[in-house]
Design a protein around this motif. Structure first.
Motif, PDB file in Angstrom:
ATOM      1  N   LEU A   1      17.656 -32.779  10.461  1.00 43.22           N
ATOM      2  CA  LEU A   1      16.880 -31.713  11.089  1.00 43.22           C
ATOM      3  C   LEU A   1      17.794 -30.520  11.315  1.00 43.22           C
ATOM      4  O   LEU A   1      18.780 -30.606  12.041  1.00 43.22           O
ATOM      5  CB  LEU A   1      16.294 -32.214  12.410  1.00 43.22           C
ATOM      6  N   ARG A   2      17.431 -29.396  10.670  1.00 45.22           N
ATOM      7  CA  ARG A   2      18.197 -28.166  10.789  1.00 45.22           C
ATOM      8  C   ARG A   2      17.377 -27.111  11.534  1.00 45.22           C
ATOM      9  O   ARG A   2      16.166 -27.261  11.704  1.00 45.22           O
ATOM     10  CB  ARG A   2      18.582 -27.647   9.399  1.00 45.22           C
ATOM     11  N   PRO A   3      18.005 -26.020  11.963  1.00 44.99           N
ATOM     12  CA  PRO A   3      17.268 -24.973  12.682  1.00 44.99           C
ATOM     13  C   PRO A   3      16.066 -24.461  11.882  1.00 44.99           C
ATOM     14  O   PRO A   3      16.145 -24.256  10.672  1.00 44.99           O
ATOM     15  CB  PRO A   3      18.318 -23.879  12.876  1.00 44.99           C
ATOM     16  N   GLY A   4      14.952 -24.269  12.585  1.00 46.18           N
ATOM     17  CA  GLY A   4      13.734 -23.788  11.958  1.00 46.18           C
ATOM     18  C   GLY A   4      12.804 -24.891  11.510  1.00 46.18           C
ATOM     19  O   GLY A   4      11.637 -24.631  11.215  1.00 46.18           O
ATOM     20  N   ALA A   5      13.302 -26.117  11.448  1.00 47.02           N
ATOM     21  CA  ALA A   5      12.483 -27.252  11.034  1.00 47.02           C
ATOM     22  C   ALA A   5      11.895 -27.937  12.267  1.00 47.02           C
ATOM     23  O   ALA A   5      12.314 -27.698  13.400  1.00 47.02           O
ATOM     24  CB  ALA A   5      13.311 -28.249  10.231  1.00 47.02           C
TER      25      ALA A   5
ATOM     26  N   PRO B   1       6.211 -19.090  14.983  1.00 48.80           N
ATOM     27  CA  PRO B   1       6.797 -18.232  16.020  1.00 48.80           C
ATOM     28  C   PRO B   1       6.820 -18.871  17.398  1.00 48.80           C
ATOM     29  O   PRO B   1       7.387 -18.311  18.334  1.00 48.80           O
ATOM     30  CB  PRO B   1       5.866 -17.003  16.011  1.00 48.80           C
ATOM     31  N   LEU B   2       6.202 -20.052  17.544  1.00 45.76           N
ATOM     32  CA  LEU B   2       6.171 -20.709  18.849  1.00 45.76           C
ATOM     33  C   LEU B   2       7.519 -21.305  19.243  1.00 45.76           C
ATOM     34  O   LEU B   2       7.805 -21.456  20.426  1.00 45.76           O
ATOM     35  CB  LEU B   2       5.119 -21.818  18.855  1.00 45.76           C
TER      36      LEU B   2
ATOM     37  N   LEU C   1       9.122 -21.377  22.923  1.00 43.08           N
ATOM     38  CA  LEU C   1       9.355 -22.620  23.654  1.00 43.08           C
ATOM     39  C   LEU C   1      10.809 -22.709  24.103  1.00 43.08           C
ATOM     40  O   LEU C   1      11.098 -23.129  25.230  1.00 43.08           O
ATOM     41  CB  LEU C   1       9.000 -23.818  22.772  1.00 43.08           C
ATOM     42  N   ASP C   2      11.736 -22.301  23.244  1.00 41.85           N
ATOM     43  CA  ASP C   2      13.153 -22.318  23.584  1.00 41.85           C
ATOM     44  C   ASP C   2      13.434 -21.438  24.796  1.00 41.85           C
ATOM     45  O   ASP C   2      14.252 -21.767  25.664  1.00 41.85           O
ATOM     46  CB  ASP C   2      13.963 -21.849  22.372  1.00 41.85           C
ATOM     47  N   GLU C   3      12.726 -20.325  24.876  1.00 43.99           N
ATOM     48  CA  GLU C   3      12.909 -19.400  25.991  1.00 43.99           C
ATOM     49  C   GLU C   3      12.293 -19.929  27.280  1.00 43.99           C
ATOM     50  O   GLU C   3      12.818 -19.719  28.376  1.00 43.99           O
ATOM     51  CB  GLU C   3      12.289 -18.047  25.634  1.00 43.99           C
ATOM     52  N   GLU C   4      11.159 -20.620  27.166  1.00 45.71           N
ATOM     53  CA  GLU C   4      10.404 -21.039  28.341  1.00 45.71           C
ATOM     54  C   GLU C   4      10.827 -22.383  28.916  1.00 45.71           C
ATOM     55  O   GLU C   4      10.588 -22.665  30.083  1.00 45.71           O
ATOM     56  CB  GLU C   4       8.908 -21.117  27.986  1.00 45.71           C
ATOM     57  N   ILE C   5      11.466 -23.231  28.121  1.00 46.38           N
ATOM     58  CA  ILE C   5      11.634 -24.630  28.509  1.00 46.38           C
ATOM     59  C   ILE C   5      12.529 -24.802  29.740  1.00 46.38           C
ATOM     60  O   ILE C   5      12.342 -25.750  30.519  1.00 46.38           O
ATOM     61  CB  ILE C   5      12.175 -25.451  27.311  1.00 46.38           C
ATOM     62  N   SER C   6      13.479 -23.917  29.946  1.00 38.37           N
ATOM     63  CA  SER C   6      14.389 -24.083  31.082  1.00 38.37           C
ATOM     64  C   SER C   6      14.017 -23.211  32.278  1.00 38.37           C
ATOM     65  O   SER C   6      14.762 -23.152  33.256  1.00 38.37           O
ATOM     66  CB  SER C   6      15.833 -23.779  30.654  1.00 38.37           C
ATOM     67  N   ARG C   7      12.859 -22.540  32.215  1.00 38.02           N
ATOM     68  CA  ARG C   7      12.425 -21.749  33.362  1.00 38.02           C
ATOM     69  C   ARG C   7      11.807 -22.648  34.425  1.00 38.02           C
ATOM     70  O   ARG C   7      11.215 -23.668  34.119  1.00 38.02           O
ATOM     71  CB  ARG C   7      11.405 -20.695  32.926  1.00 38.02           C
TER      72      ARG C   7
ATOM     73  N   LEU D   1       3.327 -26.983  23.872  1.00 29.97           N
ATOM     74  CA  LEU D   1       3.531 -28.209  23.105  1.00 29.97           C
ATOM     75  C   LEU D   1       2.291 -28.549  22.291  1.00 29.97           C
ATOM     76  O   LEU D   1       2.388 -28.940  21.120  1.00 29.97           O
ATOM     77  CB  LEU D   1       3.885 -29.353  24.054  1.00 29.97           C
ATOM     78  N   ASP D   2       1.106 -28.395  22.894  1.00 23.28           N
ATOM     79  CA  ASP D   2      -0.137 -28.626  22.159  1.00 23.28           C
ATOM     80  C   ASP D   2      -0.230 -27.717  20.937  1.00 23.28           C
ATOM     81  O   ASP D   2      -0.563 -28.151  19.833  1.00 23.28           O
ATOM     82  CB  ASP D   2      -1.343 -28.380  23.062  1.00 23.28           C
ATOM     83  N   LEU D   3       0.050 -26.428  21.145  1.00 22.51           N
ATOM     84  CA  LEU D   3      -0.038 -25.466  20.047  1.00 22.51           C
ATOM     85  C   LEU D   3       0.968 -25.778  18.948  1.00 22.51           C
ATOM     86  O   LEU D   3       0.669 -25.654  17.752  1.00 22.51           O
ATOM     87  CB  LEU D   3       0.179 -24.047  20.579  1.00 22.51           C
TER      88      LEU D   3
END
Length: 310
Positions: free
Chosen positions: A59-63, A155-156, A160-166, A179-181
Motif C-alpha cells: 500500500l503506497r500513498p494515494g491507494a 479527494p476525500l 480525512l487526514d486533516e480531520e482525523i486528529s481534530r 468513512l461512509d463516503l
C-alpha cells in the motif's frame, strides 16, 4: 438515500473507529479484531498488508485497501516482519505477552504509533460490527480490495487526514460520514474496473427503471407497495417492471421487498429495544403477528429468537 449508501446503514448503526497510525521500522501489527470492514490509506511511506490466505499487497500513498473480516491479517513494514503487537476483538492493542499498549503508544487524538515522526503514516477506519443490511455489501466484496492510486483519485483522503486528529464538537459524526463516503467511493471504483464482476443489485442501480424502483423500496420500506404502485412511480408498466426487475436483480420486486424489510427488522431487533410491534410497523408490517409469521417463514426463527441470539 441512495441505494448503495443504504447498505451502509447496518455497519454504521453500530459505530466506527478511526485512527492515524504513525510507525518507524521495524514494525508489524497483527489484526485479529474480527471487524467486518476495515479501510486503510497510506499518506506517507508504505505498508504491507499480509492476509493469512492470499498474496501480500503493498500500500503506497494515494491507494486504498478494504479488508473484509473476520479473517485476521498483518500490517507491517515488510511482508515477513514478525508481529510486535496484536489488535483484538475489542479493538484493544497489546504486546505479544499481553501488556496493553494503548497508553504507551498514544501520540495524541486518534493517533497511535511507535514514533511521532515515523516515516509511515496509515489512516485506518474500521466498522466494528455489521448488520443484516450491511452484509449485502460485505458479501459482494472479496477478502481484500486494493485500489492503487492509478485506479482511483479520491479527494476525500486528504480531508480525512486533516480531520482525523481534530477534537471538536460533532467530530465523531463528521468522521463517521467521511468513512461512509470513502467506502462508497472505493466500492464504486472497484465495481467500475474493466472486467469487474459487480453483483446484480449494483448493476441494477444503473438502470433508469429498476434503479428507481430499488431506491423507492429502500427509502420507504413501510409503504404498502404493490407491483402496480411501484411500476407507476418508476415510469413503467406493471409487466415490464416485474420482468426487468427480476431479470436484473434476480428476484421479483415483492420478494426483494420482503428480504429488505426482514433485513431491516433483524437489525432493529438487535440494535434497539423497540418492541416487535414497533419494529413491524417501522418496516411495513401490520403488526407483530404479521412480522413474526414472515420472519419465521423466511428465516426459520421468530423475531424474539433472533433477538436472543444477538
Amino acid at each position: 438515500m441512495d441505494a448503495l449508501a443504504g447498505l451502509l446503514d447496518g455497519p454504521r448503526a453500530k459505530g466506527a473507529f478511526l485512527l492515524r497510525m504513525i510507525m518507524e521500522p521495524p514494525w508489524s501489527v497483527r489484526i485479529e479484531d474480527e471487524a467486518p470492514i476495515c479501510l486503510m490509506c497510506v499518506t506517507d511511506g508504505e505498508a504491507w498488508i499480509v492476509p493469512d490466505t492470499g498474496d501480500p499487497v503493498l500500500l503506497r500513498p494515494g491507494a486504498i485497501a478494504v479488508m473484509r473480516g473476520p479473517e485476521p491479517y498483518t500490517v507491517a513494514y515488510t511482508p515477513d516482519a514478525p508481529p510486535q503487537a496484536v489488535v483484538g476483538p475489542d479493538g484493544a492493542c497489546a504486546g505479544l505477552s499481553g501488556e496493553p499498549l494503548a497508553q504507551s503508544m498514544s501520540l495524541g487524538v486518534r493517533t497511535w504509533g511507535n514514533a511521532p515522526d515515523g516515516g509511515t503514516t496509515v489512516l485506518i477506519g474500521t466498522y466494528q460490527m455489521d448488520g443484516e443490511v450491511g452484509r449485502r455489501l460485505l458479501d459482494a466484496l472479496p477478502g481484500l480490495v486494493h485500489l492503487p492510486a492509478d485506479l482511483w483519485n479520491c479527494p476525500l483522503m486528504p480531508f480525512l487526514d486533516e480531520e482525523i486528529s481534530r477534537d471538536e464538537p460533532g467530530q465523531s459524526a463528521v468522521l463517521d460520514r467521511l468513512l461512509d463516503l470513502l467506502l462508497i467511493a472505493a466500492v464504486r471504483a472497484w465495481f467500475s474496473r474493466p472486467g469487474a464482476e459487480a453483483p446484480a443489485w449494483y448493476r441494477a442501480m444503473g438502470d433508469p427503471v429498476v434503479g428507481r424502483a430499488l431506491r423507492l423500496l429502500q427509502n420507504d420500506p413501510a409503504h404498502p407497495w404493490t407491483v402496480a404502485s411501484l411500476a407507476a412511480k418508476s415510469g413503467a408498466s406493471r409487466a415490464a417492471l416485474a420482468r426487468r426487475f427480476t431479470e436484473l436483480v434476480g428476484e421479483p420486486p415483492m420478494a426483494y421487498l420482503t428480504g429488505w424489510r426482514l433485513a431491516l427488522a433483524a437489525d432493529l431487533l438487535r440494535e434497539t429495544d423497540a418492541t416487535v410491534e414497533s419494529v413491524a410497523r417501522q418496516v411495513g408490517y401490520s403488526g407483530a403477528f404479521a412480522l413474526s409469521a414472515a420472519f419465521k417463514r423466511v428465516r426459520g426463527v421468530s423475531p424474539q429468537e433472533h433477538r436472543g441470539r444477538g
